[in-house]
Design an enzyme around this catalytic site. Structure first.
Site, short mmCIF file in Angstrom:
data_model
loop_
_atom_site.label_atom_id
_atom_site.label_comp_id
_atom_site.label_asym_id
_atom_site.label_seq_id
_atom_site.Cartn_x
_atom_site.Cartn_y
_atom_site.Cartn_z
CB SER A 350 -0.90 0.03 1.23
OG SER A 350 -1.59 -1.18 1.37
N1 SAH Z 1 -0.26 -5.28 3.96
C1 SAH Z 1 0.51 -5.57 2.77
C2 SAH Z 1 -0.21 -5.21 1.49
C3 SAH Z 1 -1.22 -6.17 1.22
S1 SAH Z 1 -1.89 -6.32 -0.39
C4 SAH Z 1 1.86 -4.87 2.81
O1 SAH Z 1 2.14 -4.13 3.72
O2 SAH Z 1 2.63 -5.13 1.89
C5 SAH Z 1 -3.17 -7.41 0.07
C6 SAH Z 1 -2.76 -8.80 0.44
O3 SAH Z 1 -3.90 -9.47 0.92
C7 SAH Z 1 -2.24 -9.60 -0.72
O4 SAH Z 1 -0.97 -10.10 -0.44
C8 SAH Z 1 -3.26 -10.71 -0.88
O5 SAH Z 1 -2.71 -11.92 -1.33
C9 SAH Z 1 -3.81 -10.82 0.52
N2 SAH Z 1 -5.14 -11.44 0.59
C10 SAH Z 1 -6.16 -11.36 -0.29
N3 SAH Z 1 -7.21 -12.08 0.15
C11 SAH Z 1 -6.86 -12.61 1.33
C12 SAH Z 1 -7.52 -13.45 2.26
N4 SAH Z 1 -8.76 -13.90 2.08
N5 SAH Z 1 -6.86 -13.82 3.37
C13 SAH Z 1 -5.59 -13.38 3.60
N6 SAH Z 1 -4.91 -12.60 2.75
C14 SAH Z 1 -5.54 -12.22 1.63
#
Ligand code: SAH
Length: 502
Positions: A350
């Site tokens: 993000s």
């Molecule tokens: N917080 C992260 C950015 C996350 S992007 C950072 O600091 O880099 C969103 C993430 O959520 C992705 O890696 C994606 O694979 C994950 N995601 C999507 N659906 C999900 C679910 N149902 N459970 C856990 N993770 C999930």
């Protein structure tokens, strides 16, 4: 008459009391150190003072002195390190002389036997000290600490013994040796363990290339704002700026060696007596990097100026966490731009402002447990670790989850608990959570997460369909379990993919 008798009685009591104190004091001082001997490779007997009041497995610091001096350089430093919870030993190297009225025994013997006493000749004494500690304190971590020429040689020693050495502190190192002007810089290229370098203010030039060559992500340096001093003597109480050096040293030692220390409470409580009371040291790891500092500060100025986010603790966390560690290497120069970046697997890290804003909504403190859904690169988890050691994070994409868990571990984020799984289910074994942060967008508020939120807890999450507008929500649960919802702002996140349990 009566009065005089009473006074006599009182003063007799007082005398006994003083005697007892002096005696006890003398006893403890006598126990403070033992002078020991061991043998170097060429047979020379090496003398050292052992200050080891803690259990065997306590991290052990081996202290080496500067040119012309002896183990006496550490007479006031070693007891302080003991108080901070470390065992240590100050060694007489054959290249040296006397200081603080302490004769360098090893040097005297070497001269008597006609052995050479140049700087590099002392390397074998240092090796024998490591061997001695390893044999007597098998399970303890070994930290090397050098001063001036020996500060350079501890870097060489750590390069030669990567499996034995867990950390290095170098006070005024430099490429001082005739052998080659890049002897220490070349050694530095192979340093993988945590390392701390410091010196007098004007000595930076002597070690900056060495510092730069170190690939370890756990490298730290400290330069005083004052003139400072050469070598470990910078820590002597008689110098008014010694406190600043102590603070930097404490921070480094606690960051990497405080956690596993058996006398953890001692480290915290007594350590505070030495460092500034205003800035108590956190007692869980907070990895740092000296790279991209300027860009990081610029990013924080941008968040403060453009968005008006004023929470100093959040801004400080953003300034301290090295975001460039969490993006692909080729994107490192872009890591501090206020934009999301691809992290592979079709996912993104993000935008910094959003990370700061969402973190701010959680109002964390160090006793709180926080759950993150969507580990991604691990950056958000690292930012949360600035506030609390109780960070739990779940990622659904297995290869990404594995790669990030490994990265967090290697970077030193040892308190973060990671899990491969479906975030819709939360982490029932560890509920309730004081805070929950969801970094992918579900199209509704997941029930399980609501349930796993503690009374008084806060959850921040983006909600909305993949192509619809998403809204960032703040959900709060009051003491009685009543839920309230507040819309914060429109946002765009990657969708939260449904696991089996949506
Ligand atoms: N917080 C992260 C950015 C996350 S992007 C950072 O600091 O880099 C969103 C993430 O959520 C992705 O890696 C994606 O694979 C994950 N995601 C999507 N659906 C999900 C679910 N149902 N459970 C856990 N993770 C999930």
């Amino acid at each position: 008459m009566r009065n005089t008798k009473a006074i006599k009685k009182v003063s007799l009591k007082a005398l006994c009391f003083i005697f007892v104190i002096l005696f006890v004091n003398h006893q403890t001082q006598a126990k403070e150190k033992d002078t020991i001997n061991f043998e170097a490779k060429d047979g020379l007997i090496v003398t050292a003072d052992l200050f080891a009041p803690h259990p065997n497995e306590t991290p052990f610091i081996i202290l080496f002195h500067q040119a012309q001096w002896s183990r006496g350089e550490y007479i006031e430093i070693a007891p302080k390190l003991n108080k901070m919870g470390f065992n240590c030993m100050a060694v007489d190297l054959r290249s040296g002389g006397n200081v603080n009225d302490i004769t360098n025994e090893t040097n005297q013997r070497a001269i008597k036997l006609g052995k050479p006493t140049d700087y590099l000749d002392a390397l074998q004494d240092m090796e024998s000290a490591v061997k001695y500690v390893k044999s007597k304190y098998e399970s303890s971590k070994i930290i090397l600490w050098g001063s001036s020429y020996s500060a350079s040689l501890v870097i060489k020693l750590a390069e030669d013994n990567p499996a034995l050495i867990d950390g290095v502190l170098a006070f005024s190192p430099g490429d001082y040796f005739d052998r080659s002007k890049t002897y220490i810089k070349d050694s530095a290229k192979n340093i993988k363990c945590p390392i701390f370098i410091t010196s007098a203010l004007k000595e930076e030039k002597a070690w900056e290339k060495i510092f730069h060559a170190i690939p370890s992500k756990h490298k730290h340096s400290f330069l005083p704002k004052t003139q400072g001093n050469h070598g470990s003597r910078a820590l002597w109480e008689k110098f008014h700026d010694s406190k600043d050096y102590w603070q930097a040293v404490s921070k480094f030692l606690h960051q990497y060696f405080g956690e596993k220390n058996n006398n953890k409470n001692d480290v915290q409580v007594k350590g505070k007596a030495i460092i500034d009371k205003e800035t108590p040291e956190p007692n869980w790891p907070h990895p740092r990097s000296d790279e991209y500092i300027e860009q990081r500060c610029q990013m924080v100025r941008h968040i403060r100026g453009n968005y008006g986010l004023k929470d100093e603790k959040v801004l400080k966390a953003m300034e301290d966490v090295p975001r460039h560690w969490f993006v692909p290497e080729k994107s490192a120069p872009l890591a501090y731009a206020d934009r999301p970046l691809p992290i592979g697997y079709n996912q993104t890290i993000s935008q910094p402002f959003i990370v700061a804003y969402m973190t701010n909504q959680l109002k964390l403190d160090k006793n709180q447990k926080v759950l993150e859904i969507g580990t991604g690169s691990g950056y958000q988890a690292a930012v949360l670790t600035e506030f609390t050691p109780h960070v739990y994070t779940i990622e659904i994409l297995e290869p990404l989850a594995r790669a990030t868990a490994k990265r967090l571990r290697e970077l030193g984020y040892t308190t973060v608990k990671t899990r491969i799984g479906d975030g819709y289910k939360g982490w029932p074994e560890y509920q309730p959570f004081d805070a929950i942060i969801v970094t992918a967008a579900p199209d509704h508020i997941p029930d399980d997460l609501l349930q796993q939120l503690a009374p008084g807890g806060r959850m921040v999450l983006p909600v909305g369909g993949t192509f619809a507008t998403q809204e960032l929500l703040l959900i709060t649960k009051d003491a009685k379990g009543r839920i309230t919802q507040k819309n914060l702002m429109p946002v765009r996140f990657v969708p939260m993919v449904p696991g089996n349990s949506k």
